[in-house]
Design a protein around this motif. Sequence first.
Motif, PDB file in Angstrom:
ATOM      1  N   GLY A 162     -76.982 -23.684  18.773  1.00  0.00           N
ATOM      2  CA  GLY A 162     -76.596 -24.518  17.650  1.00  0.00           C
ATOM      3  C   GLY A 162     -76.081 -25.857  18.149  1.00  0.00           C
ATOM      4  O   GLY A 162     -75.193 -25.912  19.000  1.00  0.00           O
ATOM      5  N   MET A 163     -76.635 -26.935  17.634  1.00  0.00           N
ATOM      6  CA  MET A 163     -76.251 -28.294  18.035  1.00  0.00           C
ATOM      7  C   MET A 163     -75.478 -28.940  16.889  1.00  0.00           C
ATOM      8  O   MET A 163     -75.986 -29.033  15.766  1.00  0.00           O
ATOM      9  N   ARG A 164     -74.241 -29.346  17.164  1.00  0.00           N
ATOM     10  CA  ARG A 164     -73.441 -30.036  16.145  1.00  0.00           C
ATOM     11  C   ARG A 164     -73.339 -31.509  16.535  1.00  0.00           C
ATOM     12  O   ARG A 164     -72.889 -31.851  17.621  1.00  0.00           O
ATOM     13  N   ILE A 165     -73.779 -32.356  15.632  1.00  0.00           N
ATOM     14  CA  ILE A 165     -73.758 -33.804  15.844  1.00  0.00           C
ATOM     15  C   ILE A 165     -72.685 -34.398  14.947  1.00  0.00           C
ATOM     16  O   ILE A 165     -72.669 -34.136  13.735  1.00  0.00           O
ATOM     17  N   VAL A 166     -71.798 -35.184  15.506  1.00  0.00           N
ATOM     18  CA  VAL A 166     -70.758 -35.864  14.728  1.00  0.00           C
ATOM     19  C   VAL A 166     -70.979 -37.368  14.857  1.00  0.00           C
ATOM     20  O   VAL A 166     -71.006 -37.909  15.973  1.00  0.00           O
ATOM     21  N   LEU A 167     -71.139 -38.026  13.719  1.00  0.00           N
ATOM     22  CA  LEU A 167     -71.307 -39.477  13.663  1.00  0.00           C
ATOM     23  C   LEU A 167     -70.037 -40.070  13.060  1.00  0.00           C
ATOM     24  O   LEU A 167     -69.651 -39.717  11.939  1.00  0.00           O
ATOM     25  N   SER A 168     -69.381 -40.954  13.799  1.00  0.00           N
ATOM     26  CA  SER A 168     -68.098 -41.509  13.365  1.00  0.00           C
ATOM     27  C   SER A 168     -68.185 -43.023  13.217  1.00  0.00           C
ATOM     28  O   SER A 168     -68.569 -43.723  14.164  1.00  0.00           O
ATOM     29  N   GLY A 169     -67.840 -43.522  12.030  1.00  0.00           N
ATOM     30  CA  GLY A 169     -67.817 -44.960  11.766  1.00  0.00           C
ATOM     31  C   GLY A 169     -66.507 -45.367  11.134  1.00  0.00           C
ATOM     32  O   GLY A 169     -65.433 -45.037  11.650  1.00  0.00           O
ATOM     33  N   LYS A 170     -66.564 -46.014   9.979  1.00  0.00           N
ATOM     34  CA  LYS A 170     -65.352 -46.458   9.296  1.00  0.00           C
ATOM     35  C   LYS A 170     -65.601 -46.444   7.796  1.00  0.00           C
ATOM     36  O   LYS A 170     -66.631 -46.938   7.321  1.00  0.00           O
ATOM     37  N   THR A 171     -64.654 -45.861   7.050  1.00  0.00           N
ATOM     38  CA  THR A 171     -64.798 -45.821   5.600  1.00  0.00           C
ATOM     39  C   THR A 171     -64.577 -47.209   5.001  1.00  0.00           C
ATOM     40  O   THR A 171     -64.015 -48.110   5.630  1.00  0.00           O
ATOM     41  N   ALA A 172     -65.020 -47.341   3.763  1.00  0.00           N
ATOM     42  CA  ALA A 172     -64.823 -48.589   3.020  1.00  0.00           C
ATOM     43  C   ALA A 172     -64.757 -48.270   1.541  1.00  0.00           C
ATOM     44  O   ALA A 172     -65.131 -47.171   1.103  1.00  0.00           O
ATOM     45  N   HIS A 173     -64.274 -49.216   0.767  1.00  0.00           N
ATOM     46  CA  HIS A 173     -64.340 -49.066  -0.684  1.00  0.00           C
ATOM     47  C   HIS A 173     -65.805 -49.119  -1.071  1.00  0.00           C
ATOM     48  O   HIS A 173     -66.590 -49.907  -0.534  1.00  0.00           O
ATOM     49  N   SER A 174     -66.188 -48.271  -2.035  1.00  0.00           N
ATOM     50  CA  SER A 174     -67.606 -48.201  -2.389  1.00  0.00           C
ATOM     51  C   SER A 174     -68.119 -49.502  -3.028  1.00  0.00           C
ATOM     52  O   SER A 174     -69.328 -49.727  -3.097  1.00  0.00           O
ATOM     53  N   SER A 175     -67.185 -50.381  -3.477  1.00  0.00           N
ATOM     54  CA  SER A 175     -67.622 -51.680  -4.010  1.00  0.00           C
ATOM     55  C   SER A 175     -67.884 -52.689  -2.893  1.00  0.00           C
ATOM     56  O   SER A 175     -68.492 -53.729  -3.116  1.00  0.00           O
ATOM     57  N   MET A 176     -67.391 -52.361  -1.664  1.00  0.00           N
ATOM     58  CA  MET A 176     -67.575 -53.266  -0.530  1.00  0.00           C
ATOM     59  C   MET A 176     -68.024 -52.489   0.704  1.00  0.00           C
ATOM     60  O   MET A 176     -67.338 -52.444   1.738  1.00  0.00           O
ATOM     61  N   PRO A 177     -69.171 -51.794   0.628  1.00  0.00           N
ATOM     62  CA  PRO A 177     -69.604 -50.957   1.751  1.00  0.00           C
ATOM     63  C   PRO A 177     -69.810 -51.755   3.032  1.00  0.00           C
ATOM     64  O   PRO A 177     -69.705 -51.207   4.126  1.00  0.00           O
ATOM     65  N   GLU A 178     -70.060 -53.062   2.906  1.00  0.00           N
ATOM     66  CA  GLU A 178     -70.320 -53.871   4.092  1.00  0.00           C
ATOM     67  C   GLU A 178     -69.081 -54.023   4.972  1.00  0.00           C
ATOM     68  O   GLU A 178     -69.185 -54.434   6.143  1.00  0.00           O
ATOM     69  N   THR A 179     -67.909 -53.677   4.464  1.00  0.00           N
ATOM     70  CA  THR A 179     -66.698 -53.787   5.281  1.00  0.00           C
ATOM     71  C   THR A 179     -66.443 -52.530   6.121  1.00  0.00           C
ATOM     72  O   THR A 179     -65.493 -52.494   6.883  1.00  0.00           O
ATOM     73  N   GLY A 180     -67.259 -51.529   5.960  1.00  0.00           N
ATOM     74  CA  GLY A 180     -67.137 -50.302   6.744  1.00  0.00           C
ATOM     75  C   GLY A 180     -68.348 -50.103   7.639  1.00  0.00           C
ATOM     76  O   GLY A 180     -69.211 -50.978   7.749  1.00  0.00           O
ATOM     77  N   VAL A 181     -68.395 -48.953   8.279  1.00  0.00           N
ATOM     78  CA  VAL A 181     -69.556 -48.569   9.102  1.00  0.00           C
ATOM     79  C   VAL A 181     -69.983 -47.179   8.639  1.00  0.00           C
ATOM     80  O   VAL A 181     -69.322 -46.183   8.925  1.00  0.00           O
ATOM     81  N   SER A 182     -71.064 -47.126   7.897  1.00  0.00           N
ATOM     82  CA  SER A 182     -71.526 -45.867   7.308  1.00  0.00           C
ATOM     83  C   SER A 182     -72.540 -45.169   8.223  1.00  0.00           C
ATOM     84  O   SER A 182     -73.424 -45.820   8.789  1.00  0.00           O
ATOM     85  N   PRO A 183     -72.456 -43.839   8.321  1.00  0.00           N
ATOM     86  CA  PRO A 183     -73.453 -43.092   9.084  1.00  0.00           C
ATOM     87  C   PRO A 183     -74.684 -42.724   8.257  1.00  0.00           C
ATOM     88  O   PRO A 183     -75.561 -42.010   8.740  1.00  0.00           O
ATOM     89  N   MET A 184     -74.761 -43.229   7.005  1.00  0.00           N
ATOM     90  CA  MET A 184     -75.805 -42.776   6.094  1.00  0.00           C
ATOM     91  C   MET A 184     -77.209 -43.013   6.623  1.00  0.00           C
ATOM     92  O   MET A 184     -78.062 -42.118   6.621  1.00  0.00           O
ATOM     93  N   MET A 185     -77.491 -44.208   7.116  1.00  0.00           N
ATOM     94  CA  MET A 185     -78.837 -44.495   7.603  1.00  0.00           C
ATOM     95  C   MET A 185     -79.145 -43.673   8.856  1.00  0.00           C
ATOM     96  O   MET A 185     -80.284 -43.212   9.042  1.00  0.00           O
ATOM     97  N   ALA A 186     -78.148 -43.478   9.704  1.00  0.00           N
ATOM     98  CA  ALA A 186     -78.362 -42.669  10.907  1.00  0.00           C
ATOM     99  C   ALA A 186     -78.724 -41.230  10.531  1.00  0.00           C
ATOM    100  O   ALA A 186     -79.630 -40.632  11.117  1.00  0.00           O
ATOM    101  N   VAL A 187     -78.023 -40.675   9.537  1.00  0.00           N
ATOM    102  CA  VAL A 187     -78.322 -39.317   9.073  1.00  0.00           C
ATOM    103  C   VAL A 187     -79.746 -39.252   8.524  1.00  0.00           C
ATOM    104  O   VAL A 187     -80.506 -38.320   8.832  1.00  0.00           O
ATOM    105  N   SER A 188     -80.113 -40.240   7.724  1.00  0.00           N
ATOM    106  CA  SER A 188     -81.445 -40.220   7.102  1.00  0.00           C
ATOM    107  C   SER A 188     -82.554 -40.354   8.135  1.00  0.00           C
ATOM    108  O   SER A 188     -83.661 -39.846   7.933  1.00  0.00           O
ATOM    109  N   ARG A 189     -82.282 -41.009   9.251  1.00  0.00           N
ATOM    110  CA  ARG A 189     -83.292 -41.106  10.314  1.00  0.00           C
ATOM    111  C   ARG A 189     -83.304 -39.858  11.194  1.00  0.00           C
ATOM    112  O   ARG A 189     -84.364 -39.401  11.635  1.00  0.00           O
ATOM    113  N   LEU A 190     -82.095 -39.315  11.475  1.00  0.00           N
ATOM    114  CA  LEU A 190     -82.012 -38.210  12.418  1.00  0.00           C
ATOM    115  C   LEU A 190     -82.630 -36.919  11.901  1.00  0.00           C
ATOM    116  O   LEU A 190     -83.256 -36.179  12.672  1.00  0.00           O
TER     117      LEU A 190
END
Length: 386
Positions: free
Chosen positions: A188-216
């Motif tokens: 079993g392989m567990r992958i942890v992607l760590s970035g930075k949360t943000a307010h959902s009205s200003m996602p550009e101020t955080g670092v989301s793992p969403m695109m990485a998850v969708s590619r991986l």
Amino acid sequence: MDLMNHGFTNADIAELTAWRRKLHENPEISGEEEGTAREVVAFLADTAPDRVLTRMGGHGVAVVFDSGAPGPTLLFRSELDALPIEELSDAPHRSRVPGKSHMCGHDGHTAILAAMARQLARQRPKTGRVVLMFQPAEETGEGAAGVIADPRFGEIQPDFAFSLHNLPGTPLSHVRLKSGVVNCASRGMRIVLSGKTAHSSMPETGVSPMMAVSRLMPALTGLSAGHFSRDDFALVTVCHVSMGEAVFGIAPGRAEIFCTLRTRLDERMDDLVAAAEALVHREEIAGLSASVDYHEIFLASLNDPDATARLRAALDAEGIVHDEAELPMRASEDFGRFGHGAKSAMLFLGSGETHPQLHNPDYDFPDDLIPIGARIFLRVARTMLG
């Protein structure tokens, strides 16, 4: 009594069956098998083994019948652990522990070794030693490794190691056996992607793992390759994904992906691990980090040709039908670790064509297999040790 025919009395069968059902009523999952281990020691006490080793690799128990004469050491293994599954049954001996049950038949495998102990007590091996290994934590892949790592294992180091597993979907008492690969390597392989949360009205101020998850997810499963019949076979299964919090006001800053890597051979697993880790670390960008760890690591189980031949000869002598159908299996088994220090082989004993499958909530071990499994192993022991 003809000991070469391993004749069990009616009382033997009744007592072994009742004990197997007692184990079934009181399941303990991997790492928690303390009570089951005590049951084994107590039930086998009147067989007067020459040595009993406890707490091996956790709650493992090794019961030794020693001839005192030179000869090989034969290890026969069963498993102690149950599963975190709620049993759905109206059987009188159904599990008494909510959310836990013997849905893999380890209670029956344990009873088979207990049956062996009765006959070995009546007639010790003439040469060498028999070690009955009641192993913990098979389901997590930790038990065999723990037993082998125990400093006392060197004192009972086997020359040959044998095991069996019951197999629903196969006619009752019909055996599947072949040399070479019989169970896959997996982890079993567990992958942890760590970035930075943000307010959902200003996602550009955080670092989301969403695109990485969708590619991986597709990239990891895309590492699957080869037909199962070939040694280059590889399979990656994404089993679980989580990301962020279950709210609408926070853009995610963390994600986890669980996937299972599976190959026929350990060498191929090394290549698959390297390829999967390369995909993960490719996703590390400014502010987003990735880490990987592994769980439930199973080595490939390979049946040694010599050990397999010993089992095959025993099956023929006992008149038990056997073939190589349905082998190898994609599923994993931690018995393979014993093969790194001994000639090892595992057979699969049919539990009925219409029997509920392993890990199903309505599964129960067929008690008729207890004397059959014991006969096979006793034939091996008597033939090799006298």
